[in-house]
Design a protein around this motif. Structure first.
Motif, PDB file in Angstrom:
ATOM      1  N   ASP A 275       0.827  -1.206   0.000  1.00 35.29           N
ATOM      2  CA  ASP A 275       0.000   0.000   0.000  1.00 35.29           C
ATOM      3  C   ASP A 275       0.863   1.258   0.000  1.00 35.29           C
ATOM      4  OD1 ASP A 275      -2.837   0.580  -0.105  1.00 35.29           O
ATOM      5  OD2 ASP A 275      -2.529   1.677   1.769  1.00 35.29           O
ATOM      6  N   ALA A 276       1.998   1.209   0.694  1.00 36.37           N
ATOM      7  CA  ALA A 276       2.907   2.360   0.693  1.00 36.37           C
ATOM      8  C   ALA A 276       3.437   2.623  -0.716  1.00 36.37           C
ATOM      9  CB  ALA A 276       4.057   2.113   1.664  1.00 36.37           C
ATOM     10  N   VAL A 277       3.754   1.567  -1.447  1.00 36.46           N
ATOM     11  CA  VAL A 277       4.242   1.711  -2.823  1.00 36.46           C
ATOM     12  C   VAL A 277       3.140   2.275  -3.716  1.00 36.46           C
ATOM     13  CG1 VAL A 277       5.093   0.468  -4.850  1.00 36.46           C
ATOM     14  CG2 VAL A 277       5.966  -0.111  -2.574  1.00 36.46           C
ATOM     15  N   ARG A 278       1.914   1.759  -3.535  1.00 37.91           N
ATOM     16  CA  ARG A 278       0.807   2.277  -4.340  1.00 37.91           C
ATOM     17  C   ARG A 278       0.585   3.770  -4.090  1.00 37.91           C
ATOM     18  NH1 ARG A 278      -1.673  -3.030  -3.170  1.00 37.91           N
ATOM     19  NH2 ARG A 278      -2.591  -2.140  -1.275  1.00 37.91           N
ATOM     20  N   HIS A 279       0.625   4.161  -2.824  1.00 36.11           N
ATOM     21  CA  HIS A 279       0.479   5.577  -2.482  1.00 36.11           C
ATOM     22  C   HIS A 279       1.552   6.407  -3.196  1.00 36.11           C
ATOM     23  CE1 HIS A 279      -2.622   6.548   0.467  1.00 36.11           C
ATOM     24  NE2 HIS A 279      -2.449   5.353   1.007  1.00 36.11           N
ATOM     25  N   ARG A 280       2.787   5.932  -3.112  1.00 34.85           N
ATOM     26  CA  ARG A 280       3.913   6.697  -3.683  1.00 34.85           C
ATOM     27  C   ARG A 280       3.801   6.840  -5.192  1.00 34.85           C
ATOM     28  NH1 ARG A 280       6.864   9.477  -5.562  1.00 34.85           N
ATOM     29  NH2 ARG A 280       9.023  10.036  -5.067  1.00 34.85           N
ATOM     30  N   LEU A 281       3.242   5.820  -5.859  1.00 41.76           N
ATOM     31  CA  LEU A 281       3.113   5.852  -7.311  1.00 41.76           C
ATOM     32  C   LEU A 281       1.838   6.553  -7.768  1.00 41.76           C
ATOM     33  CD1 LEU A 281       4.269   2.230  -8.240  1.00 41.76           C
ATOM     34  CD2 LEU A 281       5.628   4.321  -8.171  1.00 41.76           C
ATOM     35  N   GLY A 282       0.993   6.947  -6.820  1.00 44.23           N
ATOM     36  CA  GLY A 282      -0.239   7.619  -7.181  1.00 44.23           C
ATOM     37  C   GLY A 282      -1.308   6.675  -7.685  1.00 44.23           C
ATOM     38  N   LEU A 283      -1.269   5.405  -7.264  1.00 43.38           N
ATOM     39  CA  LEU A 283      -2.262   4.416  -7.674  1.00 43.38           C
ATOM     40  C   LEU A 283      -3.345   4.281  -6.608  1.00 43.38           C
ATOM     41  CD1 LEU A 283       0.229   1.657  -8.918  1.00 43.38           C
ATOM     42  CD2 LEU A 283      -0.981   3.342 -10.320  1.00 43.38           C
ATOM     43  N   SER A 284      -4.429   3.618  -6.975  1.00 39.83           N
ATOM     44  CA  SER A 284      -5.502   3.378  -6.013  1.00 39.83           C
ATOM     45  C   SER A 284      -4.944   2.608  -4.825  1.00 39.83           C
ATOM     46  CB  SER A 284      -6.631   2.575  -6.669  1.00 39.83           C
ATOM     47  OG  SER A 284      -7.208   3.320  -7.721  1.00 39.83           O
ATOM     48  N   SER A 285      -5.260   3.030  -3.618  1.00 36.51           N
ATOM     49  CA  SER A 285      -4.706   2.416  -2.415  1.00 36.51           C
ATOM     50  C   SER A 285      -5.757   2.401  -1.321  1.00 36.51           C
ATOM     51  CB  SER A 285      -3.452   3.175  -1.957  1.00 36.51           C
ATOM     52  OG  SER A 285      -3.740   4.551  -1.828  1.00 36.51           O
ATOM     53  N   LEU A 286      -5.362   1.862  -0.174  1.00 39.91           N
ATOM     54  CA  LEU A 286      -6.276   1.725   0.959  1.00 39.91           C
ATOM     55  C   LEU A 286      -5.744   2.515   2.143  1.00 39.91           C
ATOM     56  CD1 LEU A 286      -6.850  -2.120   0.709  1.00 39.91           C
ATOM     57  CD2 LEU A 286      -8.464  -0.348   0.043  1.00 39.91           C
ATOM     58  N   LEU A 289      -1.545   7.061   3.984  1.00 44.25           N
ATOM     59  CA  LEU A 289      -0.116   6.780   4.141  1.00 44.25           C
ATOM     60  C   LEU A 289       0.398   7.569   5.343  1.00 44.25           C
ATOM     61  CD1 LEU A 289       2.301   5.315   2.831  1.00 44.25           C
ATOM     62  CD2 LEU A 289       2.813   7.440   1.624  1.00 44.25           C
ATOM     63  N   PRO A 290       0.934   6.894   6.372  1.00 40.58           N
ATOM     64  CA  PRO A 290       1.336   7.602   7.592  1.00 40.58           C
ATOM     65  C   PRO A 290       2.499   8.560   7.380  1.00 40.58           C
ATOM     66  CG  PRO A 290       2.045   5.306   7.649  1.00 40.58           C
ATOM     67  CD  PRO A 290       1.145   5.445   6.466  1.00 40.58           C
ATOM     68  N   LEU A 293       6.998   7.969   1.619  1.00 36.14           N
ATOM     69  CA  LEU A 293       7.822   6.806   1.364  1.00 36.14           C
ATOM     70  C   LEU A 293       9.161   7.232   0.783  1.00 36.14           C
ATOM     71  CD1 LEU A 293       7.878   3.712   1.509  1.00 36.14           C
ATOM     72  CD2 LEU A 293       7.112   3.676  -0.880  1.00 36.14           C
ATOM     73  N   THR A 294      10.225   6.986   1.519  1.00 40.32           N
ATOM     74  CA  THR A 294      11.597   7.222   1.091  1.00 40.32           C
ATOM     75  C   THR A 294      12.297   5.880   0.995  1.00 40.32           C
ATOM     76  OG1 THR A 294      12.399   7.401   3.364  1.00 40.32           O
ATOM     77  CG2 THR A 294      11.621   9.438   2.294  1.00 40.32           C
ATOM     78  N   PRO A 295      13.467   5.807   0.343  1.00 39.24           N
ATOM     79  CA  PRO A 295      14.192   4.529   0.330  1.00 39.24           C
ATOM     80  C   PRO A 295      14.462   3.991   1.734  1.00 39.24           C
ATOM     81  CG  PRO A 295      15.100   5.978  -1.333  1.00 39.24           C
ATOM     82  CD  PRO A 295      14.090   6.783  -0.560  1.00 39.24           C
ATOM     83  N   GLU A 296      14.740   4.876   2.682  1.00 39.95           N
ATOM     84  CA  GLU A 296      14.997   4.432   4.054  1.00 39.95           C
ATOM     85  C   GLU A 296      13.744   3.822   4.681  1.00 39.95           C
ATOM     86  OE1 GLU A 296      18.013   7.108   2.705  1.00 39.95           O
ATOM     87  OE2 GLU A 296      15.826   7.375   2.800  1.00 39.95           O
ATOM     88  N   ARG A 297      12.608   4.479   4.490  1.00 39.79           N
ATOM     89  CA  ARG A 297      11.350   3.950   5.022  1.00 39.79           C
ATOM     90  C   ARG A 297      10.971   2.663   4.311  1.00 39.79           C
ATOM     91  NH1 ARG A 297       8.287   2.288   8.827  1.00 39.79           N
ATOM     92  NH2 ARG A 297       6.048   2.330   8.375  1.00 39.79           N
TER      93      ARG A 297
END
Length: 515
Positions: A275-286, A289-290, A293-297
């Motif tokens: 879900d974090a990846v979907r949020h970052r890519l601007g896709l439908s998500s649930l 996102l708290p 999303l960074t590479p470290e996170r």
């Protein structure tokens, strides 16, 4: 019953050229363990010696994982984090043989005769031009030497001597640089019929070696793996070899996932990661996102997802992949025919990305890098209301697809920015734009790209004024000192003398002292 010993393994994969067995791993261990005060306290007595330690001792032992008697396992004391560490070298140079000048020549011509605007990446265009100049100069000298000339008693001897010297130097470069070193690149990266057997032997040997480490059981606790954590470190061409081996091994070690799950099975870590990846890519998500999303996170989420995956029956202990001086930055040159071809190979899951390639699921109406594997007893299909709830999506059992290795293994890439061909490391470069997914503003990559020799300012990407450029740094990523004038640095806060920046970053990426 006695408590299981905690053990971690570090697998070193060397780069191109006629490498000497154990040379790479011994120099590497010096920098990351023997001279590292952070893995064992300096006031702890050395085993069998009351004197204060100046370095951390290691021991070499026979090892049969690779089936090669030339290599040994290097083992350590228990570190501050409670782990014993074993260092292994996957040696593969002897598997590349029979390279001819004709094969190298054809590969070079294939690089030269490309459209410089569409098929030569901007970051290597200067090197491409230099390669053309060198080729034209050598060709011109050869033509001039063969061209008929009028006899001249005063010029002919000197000219003959000059051409003899040029011919000898050219022959030496061809034999000792082009064939002996770049021949490895040709034989491994170019999938021509004469190279297939060599590529297959290297990969199969590496897969068998890594699988043997993963499959090894603890002697006192047979139900648990011998190694709780495996770190794969690769240099130069070895990064491409390691990339291929990890991709195959991951698919192999996910076959043990349980097919039958009960209604209590949950996958919150996997669901949160996707879900974090979907949020970052601007896709439908649930849900929301708290945090960004960074590479470290992303790497933190990977850790939790890998632990969860192993609890469900997988046997994947490879926590980290660390690349040093990696030519994977030139993947469109080496692994594909063009940038478009590279993107197509990633989309078709021929090449593993970080994060893994997402695919749409008609049941959840979401994109995943996992797939459904049957229904859980007592749950069945989700209702429309449940599909909008992340906690319900957790209930559906999903397993990673075969190219999802970097959904569960952290990837850190350490490179040396180059300029004017000779400073820094032309072979290396950042990987974020190469192995990420998404386009434009939605593009994201979970690889931590770390610039060393010199360090770059993260906000601007400019060279840090405290770090000067050095010449030819490709073989210096674990050198404490040496030909590139690498020195220890004074910490501005403590005033203590610290290892050079590239050593600190390498040690942090390995995390050998972390709990």
């Amino acid at each position: 019953m006695t408590k299981k010993q905690l053990r971690q393994a570090v697998v070193i994969m060397h780069g191109m050229g006629e490498q000497v067995p154990m040379e790479t791993v011994r120099g590497f261990v010096d920098s990351v363990w023997r001279e590292n005060p952070n893995v064992i306290d300096r006031d702890r007595p050395v085993q069998g010696d009351d004197e204060k330690r100046s370095t951390n001792p290691t021991w070499t032992r026979p090892d049969d994982h690779t089936g090669l008697y030339e290599t040994r396992r290097i083992t350590t004391e228990k570190g501050n984090n409670g782990y014993y560490t074993d260092f292994f070298e996957f040696y593969w140079a002897h598997l590349v043989h029979g390279t001819t000048w004709e094969q190298v020549r054809d590969w070079i011509f294939g690089l030269l005769f490309r459209n410089p605007f569409t098929r030569v990446p901007r970051n290597v265009r200067t090197a491409w031009i230099v390669l053309w100049i060198i080729t034209l100069v050598i060709a011109g000298l050869a033509i001039w030497a063969a061209w008929p000339k009028a006899p001249d008693a005063t010029v002919a001897p000197a000219w003959s001597l000059l051409m003899a010297g040029v011919s000898a130097a050219t022959a030496w470069v061809v034999a000792n640089v082009m064939v002996a070193r770049f021949g490895d690149v040709v034989r491994y990266t170019k999938a021509d019929p004469p190279n297939i057997a060599r590529r297959e032997e290297i990969r199969r040997t590496g897969v068998d070696f890594l699988n043997a480490l993963i499959a090894q059981r603890d002697t006192t606790h047979p139900e648990e793996p011998h190694f709780d954590r495996i770190i794969v470190v690769a240099h130069s061409l070895g990064t491409i070899v390691a990339y291929d081996i990890l991709s195959v091994c991951f698919a192999y070690n996910c076959r043990g996932l349980r097919k039958e799950l009960d209604a209590d099975t949950r996958q919150p870590a996997r669901a949160a990661l996707e879900d974090a990846v979907r949020h970052r890519l601007g896709l439908s998500s649930l849900g929301e996102l708290p945090e960004k999303l960074t590479p470290e996170r992303y790497q933190q989420l990977q850790d939790a997802a890998r632990e969860e995956l192993n609890q469900l029956g997988a046997t994947w202990q490879v926590t980290d992949f660390v690349t040093l001086g990696s030519p994977l930055t030139h993947a469109e040159f080496l692994l594909a025919e063009s940038r478009e071809d590279l993107d197509a190979r990633k989309k078709e899951r021929l090449l593993a990305t970080c994060p893994p390639t997402l695919e749409y699921d008609g049941e959840t109406k979401l994109c995943h890098f996992t797939f459904r594997r049957g229904a859980i007893a007592g749950i069945g299909k989700l209702t429309d209301e449940e599909k909008d709830d992340l906690s319900s999506e957790v209930k559906m059992p999903r397993w990673p697809h075969h190219a999802a290795v970097f959904g569960y293994t952290r990837w850190t890439n350490i490179y040396s920015p180059h300029k004017a061909v000779v400073t820094g490391d032309l072979i290396s470069g950042p990987l974020g734009s190469v192995f990420g997914i998404g386009k434009g503003e939605g593009h994201f990559c979970g690889i931590r790209d770390i610039a060393v020799m010199p360090q770059l300012v993260p906000e601007t990407g400019a060279r840090d004024p405290n770090h000067r450029r050095r010449v030819m740094t490709h073989n210096s990523y674990w050198k404490m000192k040496g030909g590139t004038d690498i020195r220890r640095e004074t910490d501005k806060k403590t005033g203590k003398l610290e290892p050079a920046h590239h050593i600190r970053e390498l040690r942090y990426a390995l995390g050998l002292g972390r709990k």
